[in-house]
Write an enzyme that holds these catalytic residues in place. Structure first.
Site, PDB file in Angstrom:
ATOM      1  N   ARG A   1       3.207   1.130  -9.526  1.00 18.66           N
ATOM      2  CA  ARG A   1       2.586   2.229  -9.408  1.00 18.66           C
ATOM      3  C   ARG A   1       3.013   3.512 -10.271  1.00 18.66           C
ATOM      4  NH1 ARG A   1      -0.200  -0.922  -6.602  1.00 18.66           N
ATOM      5  NH2 ARG A   1      -1.274  -0.392  -4.870  1.00 18.66           N
TER       6      ARG A   1
ATOM      7  N   SER B   1      -4.297   3.456   0.239  1.00 19.45           N
ATOM      8  CA  SER B   1      -2.762   3.543   0.628  1.00 19.45           C
ATOM      9  C   SER B   1      -2.234   5.088   0.293  1.00 19.45           C
ATOM     10  CB  SER B   1      -1.724   2.989  -0.237  1.00 19.45           C
ATOM     11  OG  SER B   1      -2.308   1.469  -0.082  1.00 19.45           O
TER      12      SER B   1
ATOM     13  N   GLU C   1       1.749   8.008  -2.359  1.00 19.62           N
ATOM     14  CA  GLU C   1       1.225   7.598  -3.540  1.00 19.62           C
ATOM     15  C   GLU C   1       0.008   8.385  -4.054  1.00 19.62           C
ATOM     16  OE1 GLU C   1      -0.342   3.354  -3.737  1.00 19.62           O
ATOM     17  OE2 GLU C   1      -1.952   4.171  -4.813  1.00 19.62           O
TER      18      GLU C   1
HETATM   19  N1  EPU Z   1       1.093  -4.078   7.732  1.00 16.76           N
HETATM   20  C1  EPU Z   1       1.219  -4.023   9.140  1.00 16.76           C
HETATM   21  N2  EPU Z   1       0.569  -3.006   9.788  1.00 16.76           N
HETATM   22  C2  EPU Z   1      -0.485  -2.239   9.042  1.00 16.76           C
HETATM   23  C3  EPU Z   1      -0.398  -2.554   7.806  1.00 16.76           C
HETATM   24  C4  EPU Z   1       0.188  -3.476   7.208  1.00 16.76           C
HETATM   25  O1  EPU Z   1       2.090  -4.663   9.895  1.00 16.76           O
HETATM   26  O2  EPU Z   1      -0.980  -1.549   9.538  1.00 16.76           O
HETATM   27  C5  EPU Z   1       1.893  -5.299   7.347  1.00 16.76           C
HETATM   28  C6  EPU Z   1       1.158  -6.543   7.174  1.00 16.76           C
HETATM   29  O3  EPU Z   1       0.662  -7.627   7.718  1.00 16.76           O
HETATM   30  C7  EPU Z   1       1.484  -7.463   5.699  1.00 16.76           C
HETATM   31  C8  EPU Z   1       2.584  -6.132   5.125  1.00 16.76           C
HETATM   32  O4  EPU Z   1       2.387  -4.976   5.965  1.00 16.76           O
HETATM   33  O5  EPU Z   1       2.364  -8.163   6.040  1.00 16.76           O
HETATM   34  C9  EPU Z   1       1.611  -5.649   4.036  1.00 16.76           C
HETATM   35  O6  EPU Z   1       0.432  -5.257   4.037  1.00 16.76           O
HETATM   36  P1  EPU Z   1      -0.852  -5.521   3.047  1.00 16.76           P
HETATM   37  O7  EPU Z   1      -0.812  -6.755   2.715  1.00 16.76           O
HETATM   38  O8  EPU Z   1      -2.355  -4.815   3.683  1.00 16.76           O
HETATM   39  O9  EPU Z   1      -0.568  -4.648   1.856  1.00 16.76           O
HETATM   40  P2  EPU Z   1       0.203  -3.304   1.573  1.00 16.76           P
HETATM   41  O10 EPU Z   1       1.444  -3.570   1.176  1.00 16.76           O
HETATM   42  O11 EPU Z   1      -0.133  -2.330   3.007  1.00 16.76           O
HETATM   43  C10 EPU Z   1      -0.610  -3.015  -1.041  1.00 16.76           C
HETATM   44  C11 EPU Z   1      -1.252  -1.804  -1.838  1.00 16.76           C
HETATM   45  C12 EPU Z   1      -2.681  -2.081  -1.492  1.00 16.76           C
HETATM   46  C13 EPU Z   1      -3.241  -3.266  -1.808  1.00 16.76           C
HETATM   47  C14 EPU Z   1      -2.602  -4.306  -0.893  1.00 16.76           C
HETATM   48  C15 EPU Z   1      -3.227  -5.635  -1.048  1.00 16.76           C
HETATM   49  C16 EPU Z   1       0.512  -0.258  -1.958  1.00 16.76           C
HETATM   50  C17 EPU Z   1       1.007   1.191  -1.547  1.00 16.76           C
HETATM   51  N3  EPU Z   1      -0.749  -0.695  -1.329  1.00 16.76           N
HETATM   52  O12 EPU Z   1      -0.819  -2.537   0.623  1.00 16.76           O
HETATM   53  O13 EPU Z   1      -3.045  -0.961  -2.526  1.00 16.76           O
HETATM   54  O14 EPU Z   1      -4.519  -3.375  -1.695  1.00 16.76           O
HETATM   55  O15 EPU Z   1      -1.304  -4.256  -1.103  1.00 16.76           O
HETATM   56  O16 EPU Z   1      -2.484  -6.262  -2.249  1.00 16.76           O
HETATM   57  O17 EPU Z   1       1.098  -0.848  -2.809  1.00 16.76           O
HETATM   58  C18 EPU Z   1      -3.876   1.354  -2.730  1.00 16.76           C
HETATM   59  O18 EPU Z   1      -2.893   1.503  -3.569  1.00 16.76           O
HETATM   60  O19 EPU Z   1      -4.608   2.484  -2.508  1.00 16.76           O
HETATM   61  C19 EPU Z   1      -4.069   0.339  -2.113  1.00 16.76           C
HETATM   62  C20 EPU Z   1      -4.984  -0.114  -0.847  1.00 16.76           C
END
Ligand code: EPU
Length: 337
Positions: free
Chosen positions: A163, A236, A332
């Site tokens: 990012r 996010s 972000e």
């Molecule tokens: N998790 C939780 N509780 C929650 C949310 C997440 O326990 O409320 C855990 C999930 O179970 C998982 C981990 O956290 O083990 C990661 O969650 P997720 O795969 O949903 O991805 P993320 O790291 O929360 C990132 C990006 C998203 C992108 C997703 C999918 C960032 C800041 N965000 O989210 O990007 O869609 O991966 O690859 O890097 C964005 O930038 O606006 C965005 C939505």
């Protein structure tokens, strides 16, 4: 070029903040932008926006907001194995993904349905499901804010990281992206092992094809992330923090189920959503702002929230994550005002 005064930004930011810009300019071509800039168009404070899906306005914007209306996509080089496509900064990102998938070109499908525009994909290095814009970007064309001079940046010169790019750091506000050239593959390569992409394909009984991967990613996103047409949000709100391995090991001893993405070397990325969820924030509201009930990384406008309401909630979230885990998470989203 179209110019407005006292322009409502309500439809220009996905958090649906009801704020105005003193001046708003949308240009249709690189030459139009260069002409505007070289003739001293930037007299007041200015901000260049894309789809407004990563912005939180705290108040009316007192200066000039610029938006690119440069559209169009063209093939600039092609072999049997790959194709390079040059897209205007004002092209809707998901239209580019749909265009690539429809032609059978690989690389962008995991980034389906990310809101925003092509210009921001290069500034922000958007990413999802194991893919990032930087993996596709060959070069970025931009115009210098102060002179109108055209510049071209190779992928290396963009200095991409998670990012992050030179356009968010040294060149922040100094260059406006006009075109991005992406390289897409013609040979099948899928990335299905991030999150539940493969599991969803299997559950639906779908073969891994470009169209099916796109379909599954759209459905996962729709399930987890609120539709900004219905509920104001900016995806996010926070970045996933990167911590040292020793810090991670210490935390993991206490929280064995803490997810992580090793980055190589001594660095480990941990999901901010998990940290926030663990602090009990999921679905909780603070006035008209709330933490989304299906993804704790997303803050939402429940209706009528101001930027300050969202920021107050964000500050509380940051504080509790810090108190519990000793990790400071950072937004972000760009906070303006
Ligand atoms: N998790 C939780 N509780 C929650 C949310 C997440 O326990 O409320 C855990 C999930 O179970 C998982 C981990 O956290 O083990 C990661 O969650 P997720 O795969 O949903 O991805 P993320 O790291 O929360 C990132 C990006 C998203 C992108 C997703 C999918 C960032 C800041 N965000 O989210 O990007 O869609 O991966 O690859 O890097 C964005 O930038 O606006 C965005 C939505």
């Amino acid at each position: 070029m179209i110019e407005y005064t006292d322009y409502s930004l309500l439809s220009r930011n996905t958090f649906r903040m009801d704020v105005k810009a003193a001046r708003f300019v949308e240009y249709e071509s690189e030459d139009e932008l260069a002409g505007f800039l070289s003739s001293g168009g930037l007299r007041e404070p200015y901000l260049h926006i894309g789809g407004g899906s990563n912005l939180l306005f705290l108040a009316d914007y007192p200066g000039l907001i610029l938006h690119s209306g440069i559209r169009g996509m063209e093939i600039v080089s092609e072999t049997d194995e790959r194709v390079e496509v040059r897209a205007g900064a004002g092209v809707v990102w998901d239209d580019f993904v749909a265009y690539a998938v429809a032609r059978g070109w690989y690389g962008a499908e995991n980034l389906s349905l990310i809101p925003g525009e092509v210009g921001a994909s290069a500034v922000q290095n958007i990413g999802a499901y194991g893919a990032e814009a930087k993996d596709l970007i060959v070069s970025v064309e931009a115009v210098e804010a102060m002179t109108g001079k055209k510049r071209r940046f190779s992928n290396a010169e963009c200095r991409y990281a998670y990012r992050e790019s030179v356009f968010k750091k040294e060149l922040k506000g100094k260059c406006f992206v006009t075109y991005v050239t992406y390289r897409l593959g013609k040979l099948p390569v899928f990335r299905l092992d991030y999150g539940n992409v493969r599991a969803e394909l299997e559950k639906e009984g779908l073969e891994p094809t470009l169209a099916n991967v796109r379909r599954v990613i759209i459905s996962i996103r729709k399930n987890k992330l609120p539709d900004p047409e219905v509920t104001g949000n900016a995806g996010s709100f926070f970045m996933n923090p990167v911590i040292s391995r020793s810090r991670f090991e210490a935390l993991r001893a206490e929280y064995p189920d803490m997810p992580s993405y090793p980055l190589g070397g001594d660095r480990v990325k941990v999901p901010a959503g998990w940290l926030i969820d663990r602090c009990g924030w999921k679905g909780k509201a603070l006035g008209p702002a709330a933490v989304h009930d299906r993804q704790a990384l997303v803050l939402v406008n429940r209706g009528g929230a101001t930027g300050r309401d969202v920021l107050r909630l964000a500050d509380e979230v940051v504080r509790s994550v810090h108190d519990r885990f000793g990790i400071t998470i950072s937004p972000e989203v760009n906070v303006i005002g």
